[in-house]
Design a protein around this motif. Sequence first.
Motif, short mmCIF file in Angstrom:
data_model
loop_
_atom_site.label_atom_id
_atom_site.label_comp_id
_atom_site.label_asym_id
_atom_site.label_seq_id
_atom_site.Cartn_x
_atom_site.Cartn_y
_atom_site.Cartn_z
N LEU A 3 -12.14 11.37 -5.90
CA LEU A 3 -11.15 12.03 -5.05
C LEU A 3 -11.56 11.91 -3.58
O LEU A 3 -10.72 11.65 -2.71
CB LEU A 3 -10.99 13.50 -5.44
N HIS A 4 -12.84 12.06 -3.31
CA HIS A 4 -13.35 11.95 -1.94
C HIS A 4 -13.06 10.56 -1.37
O HIS A 4 -12.68 10.43 -0.20
CB HIS A 4 -14.85 12.23 -1.92
N ASP A 5 -13.21 9.53 -2.18
CA ASP A 5 -12.96 8.17 -1.73
C ASP A 5 -11.47 7.87 -1.62
O ASP A 5 -11.05 7.06 -0.79
CB ASP A 5 -13.60 7.15 -2.69
N ALA A 6 -10.67 8.51 -2.47
CA ALA A 6 -9.23 8.24 -2.50
C ALA A 6 -8.48 8.92 -1.36
O ALA A 6 -7.42 8.45 -0.95
CB ALA A 6 -8.65 8.68 -3.83
N LEU A 7 -9.01 10.01 -0.83
CA LEU A 7 -8.30 10.77 0.19
C LEU A 7 -7.95 9.96 1.43
O LEU A 7 -6.80 9.99 1.89
CB LEU A 7 -9.08 12.03 0.56
N PRO A 8 -8.87 9.19 2.01
CA PRO A 8 -8.48 8.39 3.18
C PRO A 8 -7.40 7.35 2.85
O PRO A 8 -6.52 7.08 3.68
CB PRO A 8 -9.78 7.69 3.58
N ILE A 9 -7.42 6.81 1.65
CA ILE A 9 -6.40 5.85 1.24
C ILE A 9 -5.04 6.55 1.16
O ILE A 9 -4.04 6.06 1.66
CB ILE A 9 -6.77 5.20 -0.11
N PHE A 10 -5.04 7.74 0.55
CA PHE A 10 -3.80 8.52 0.43
C PHE A 10 -3.25 8.85 1.81
O PHE A 10 -2.05 8.71 2.07
CB PHE A 10 -4.06 9.80 -0.36
N LYS A 11 -4.11 9.29 2.72
CA LYS A 11 -3.66 9.65 4.07
C LYS A 11 -3.06 8.44 4.78
O LYS A 11 -2.03 8.55 5.43
CB LYS A 11 -4.80 10.25 4.88
N ARG A 12 -3.70 7.29 4.66
CA ARG A 12 -3.19 6.08 5.30
C ARG A 12 -1.81 5.72 4.75
O ARG A 12 -0.89 5.42 5.49
CB ARG A 12 -4.16 4.91 5.13
N GLU A 13 -1.68 5.78 3.42
CA GLU A 13 -0.40 5.47 2.79
C GLU A 13 0.68 6.49 3.19
O GLU A 13 1.84 6.12 3.38
CB GLU A 13 -0.55 5.40 1.28
#
Length: 71
Positions: A3-13
Amino acid sequence: LSLHDALPIFKRELFELVDEIEDPRIRTLIVYRYLNRMTFEAIADKMGYDLRWVYRIHKKALGEVDKLLNG
């Protein structure tokens, strides 16, 4: 992927998705609610709207996001 790694990807998307929305009120509400994690009450205060109006804009925002995600 954690989840920690996925959060920046989610925010960018999410930022990319927000850029596609024409209505500035909807864009602002999405950023305040989902990126800044503000309450609806805080959003109403910051935007100068009645709380019920913020809920209406949020409903429109969800519809716009759904259209963009599902064509």
